[in-house]
Design an enzyme around this catalytic site. Structure first.
Site, short mmCIF file in Angstrom:
data_model
loop_
_atom_site.label_atom_id
_atom_site.label_comp_id
_atom_site.label_asym_id
_atom_site.label_seq_id
_atom_site.Cartn_x
_atom_site.Cartn_y
_atom_site.Cartn_z
N GLU A 1 -12.29 2.21 -6.97
CA GLU A 1 -13.44 2.11 -6.08
C GLU A 1 -14.25 3.40 -6.13
O GLU A 1 -13.77 4.43 -6.60
CB GLU A 1 -12.99 1.84 -4.64
CG GLU A 1 -12.31 3.03 -3.99
CD GLU A 1 -11.79 2.73 -2.60
OE1 GLU A 1 -11.84 1.56 -2.18
OE2 GLU A 1 -11.34 3.67 -1.94
N HIS B 1 -12.07 -1.45 6.78
CA HIS B 1 -10.64 -1.62 7.00
C HIS B 1 -10.32 -1.61 8.50
O HIS B 1 -11.02 -0.99 9.30
CB HIS B 1 -9.86 -0.46 6.36
CG HIS B 1 -9.68 -0.61 4.89
ND1 HIS B 1 -9.42 0.46 4.07
CD2 HIS B 1 -9.71 -1.68 4.07
CE1 HIS B 1 -9.30 0.05 2.82
NE2 HIS B 1 -9.46 -1.25 2.81
N ASP C 1 -6.56 5.07 -6.29
CA ASP C 1 -7.53 5.55 -5.32
C ASP C 1 -7.74 7.06 -5.43
O ASP C 1 -7.03 7.85 -4.82
CB ASP C 1 -7.07 5.17 -3.91
CG ASP C 1 -8.10 5.47 -2.85
OD1 ASP C 1 -9.17 6.02 -3.19
OD2 ASP C 1 -7.85 5.16 -1.67
N VAL D 1 -6.71 -8.66 2.39
CA VAL D 1 -6.52 -8.93 3.82
C VAL D 1 -5.24 -8.26 4.28
O VAL D 1 -4.20 -8.42 3.64
CB VAL D 1 -6.44 -10.45 4.09
CG1 VAL D 1 -6.20 -10.71 5.58
CG2 VAL D 1 -7.69 -11.16 3.61
N SER E 1 0.83 -1.21 0.00
CA SER E 1 0.00 0.00 0.00
C SER E 1 0.87 1.26 0.00
O SER E 1 2.06 1.22 0.37
CB SER E 1 -0.91 0.02 1.24
OG SER E 1 -0.15 0.27 2.40
N THR F 1 -5.03 -6.46 8.10
CA THR F 1 -5.01 -6.41 9.56
C THR F 1 -4.89 -7.79 10.19
O THR F 1 -4.24 -7.95 11.23
CB THR F 1 -6.27 -5.69 10.07
OG1 THR F 1 -6.29 -4.37 9.52
CG2 THR F 1 -6.28 -5.59 11.58
N ASP G 1 -1.29 -1.00 -3.82
CA ASP G 1 -2.62 -0.80 -3.25
C ASP G 1 -2.87 0.63 -2.78
O ASP G 1 -1.99 1.26 -2.19
CB ASP G 1 -2.78 -1.77 -2.07
CG ASP G 1 -4.21 -1.92 -1.61
OD1 ASP G 1 -5.12 -1.87 -2.46
OD2 ASP G 1 -4.42 -2.12 -0.40
#
Length: 297
Positions: A136, A188, A106, A239, A50, A241, A84
């Protein structure tokens, strides 16, 4: 084996009514754990970096990316690299040379029309370089659970936030994205697996969209809900966390039992092993044909 393509992995999963597990990595131990977990169940996997993780590494993408490439190339299962939640144009442009086959661009903090325009421009640039692009609507993952400021759409994973099927169809058609992350009830940074998904909405979205659907914030979604989401059209599951929970718990346990320990290899090994087990457990749910999954039990 050679680096896999995220787009090819997700497309194959969608055709098989399964999903590719995509794990956010922060450290080398994350990288090794994800690959080991995927190998243990003989399933493909996506390593995700990310923009926040790049920031943690002082803004440098290449050290973690090169470690991920090396791990992927020595893996016995297909492994792809995905960048990400990218907002930085500079970071976006580093993706191809760093080994990434896909990017989640994003622009969700922008109002709809500005999001659409920015995403369309990113898609044009990326497609010219062979990158697969995910996007998104709204902001996925409100880590504080709040809506955004006045103007932009509400956080896509704030309580009650949902993706509108008609708007999603227009956005996909207008932007040219290859996959869309949808808001159907996950969030999240959840540390408990208590999220309940809107499966009716998910089926509607799957029915009107001709691109694979992605679920963000999946650490907080129980196994049964995840399996139902895959059956309803989700083809990529993010996935993050859950890995950090596993790593932290294992390290705490180890240091509690060994307060004299000062060699990080000892407690990091415990954290890495715990994460690998978490990876395998998620993959078994998302890809039933994986070793040890329902189809092979």
């Amino acid at each position: 084996m050679p680096l896999a393509s995220t787009g090819e992995l997700v497309t194959r999963a969608a055709a098989a009514r399964s999903a590719v597990a995509s794990f956010n990595i922060i450290t080398l131990e994350h990288v090794e754990a994800v690959v080991a977990g995927a190998e243990s169940v003989n399933a493909p996997v996506v390593l995700q970096v990310s923009e926040n993780a790049v920031g943690f590494h002082r803004g440098r993408l290449l050290p973690l990316a090169r470690a991920a490439v090396a791990a992927a190339e020595s893996a016995t299962v297909p492994v792809a690299l995905h960048l990400d939640h990218v907002r930085s144009e500079t970071l976006l442009r580093q993706a191809p040379e760093a080994g990434f086959s896909s990017v989640m661009y994003d622009a969700s903090r922008l109002p709809y029309e500005a999001n659409l325009a920015a995403t369309r421009a990113a898609v044009r640039w990326a497609h010219a370089r062979g990158l697969w692009i995910e996007a998104e609507l709204g902001r996925i993952g409100g880590k504080d659970g709040r809506d955004g400021p006045a103007g932009p759409p509400p956080d896509a994973h704030a309580p009650g936030a949902r993706t509108d099927p008609d708007e999603a169809r227009a956005f996909v058609a207008g932007s040219g994205v290859d996959a869309l992350a949808v808001a159907v009830g996950s969030a999240h940074a959840m540390t408990t697996r208590t999220a309940a998904l809107d499966h009716t909405l998910l089926r509607r979205l799957s029915g009107v969209l001709d691109v694979p659907l992605v679920l963000h914030g999946s650490s907080g979604v129980p196994d049964g809900e995840l399996a139902a989401a895959v059956a309803g059209g989700i083809a990529k599951v993010n996935v993050g966390t859950a890995l950090n929970i596993a790593m932290t718990a294992a390290i705490r346990e180890f240091l509690g039992a060994h307060p004299e320990a000062v060699d990080p290899r000892r407690y990091l090994a415990a954290g890495r092993e715990a994460m690998a087990g978490t990876v395998a457990a998620f993959v078994r749910v998302l890809a039933p044909g994986a070793a040890g999954g329902p189809a092979s039990a």
